[in-house]
Write a protein that holds these residues in place. Structure first.
Motif, mmCIF file in Angstrom:
data_model
loop_
_atom_site.group_PDB
_atom_site.id
_atom_site.type_symbol
_atom_site.label_atom_id
_atom_site.label_comp_id
_atom_site.label_asym_id
_atom_site.label_seq_id
_atom_site.Cartn_x
_atom_site.Cartn_y
_atom_site.Cartn_z
ATOM 1 N N SER A 1 -4.724 5.418 -5.244
ATOM 2 C CA SER A 1 -4.268 4.131 -4.721
ATOM 3 C C SER A 1 -3.687 4.367 -3.330
ATOM 4 N N TYR A 2 -3.634 3.308 -2.570
ATOM 5 C CA TYR A 2 -3.174 3.394 -1.190
ATOM 6 C C TYR A 2 -2.069 2.369 -0.962
ATOM 7 N N SER B 1 -3.488 -2.232 2.556
ATOM 8 C CA SER B 1 -4.826 -2.788 2.352
ATOM 9 C C SER B 1 -5.299 -3.419 3.652
ATOM 10 N N PRO C 1 -6.968 0.561 3.246
ATOM 11 C CA PRO C 1 -6.377 1.877 3.507
ATOM 12 C C PRO C 1 -6.772 2.404 4.885
ATOM 13 N N GLY D 1 -8.605 8.563 -10.076
ATOM 14 C CA GLY D 1 -7.736 7.452 -9.693
ATOM 15 C C GLY D 1 -7.008 7.750 -8.386
#
Length: 185
Positions: A48-49, A52, A54, A46
């Motif tokens: 996440s950044y 959007s 990234p 997993g």
């Protein structure tokens, strides 16, 4: 204009972003970012950044081959491509946009050969992939910067490419993994 100052992790890392005003018919916005990490994570873990698409961050140890994909490539692979100086083009067309994708493919093929990459039989260090939930119809990212737009403007995306490709912290043009399906499914 300063858009965001965010703290990640345990508060030890700050990401600062700065954007220009929307440009052209496509309302293209270029945003640059500073900060961020680039540690390796276990493949398909997993991640996440905070932006959007990234533009940097922790990523998987392998990277995707420089080519066009008809499925969303997991971002952890693509961020590693960015670290090597690649530009990744994303699109989000829930109703389909085959004509636009063909236009962008022709744009990629018309880019000049990258002399850093030609010894490795790579013409351009570019990836094209769909990205549902992107937040815009078209986008591109490079290490530390992105462009988002309502449509594809070859002049603006071409300038982004010219300004941003080959700017990753690891200047490496070896071919990545040519995925034929999402490796994390």
């Amino acid at each position: 204009m300063l858009l965001a100052l965010a703290s990640l992790g345990c508060g030890t890392e700050e990401i600062v972003s700065q954007s220009n005003a929307p440009q052209g018919e496509c309302r293209a916005v270029v945003t640059t970012f500073e900060g961020g990490s680039r540690d390796h994570l276990a493949a398909c873990s997993g991640v996440s950044y905070p932006m959007s698409p990234p533009v940097f961050g922790d990523h998987y140890p392998e990277w995707a081959a420089y080519q066009t994909y008809d499925f969303p490539v997991p971002l952890g692979y693509l961020v590693h491509d960015l670290e090597h100086g690649a530009v990744v083009l994303f699109y989000d067309c829930p109703e389909g946009c085959a004509d636009e994708v063909s236009e962008v493919q022709a744009f990629i093929e018309a880019l000049p050969a990258d002399p850093r990459c030609t010894p490795f039989d790579i013409d351009q260090q570019v990836i094209l992939t769909p990205r549902p939930g992107l937040g815009s119809r078209w986008a591109a990212s490079a290490w530390g910067a992105s462009i988002t737009a309502d449509c594809f403007d070859a002049d603006l995306f071409g300038q982004f490419y010219a300004d941003r490709h080959a700017r990753g912290p690891e200047d490496l043009c070896h071919q990545g993994i040519p995925f034929t399906a999402n490796p994390c499914d």
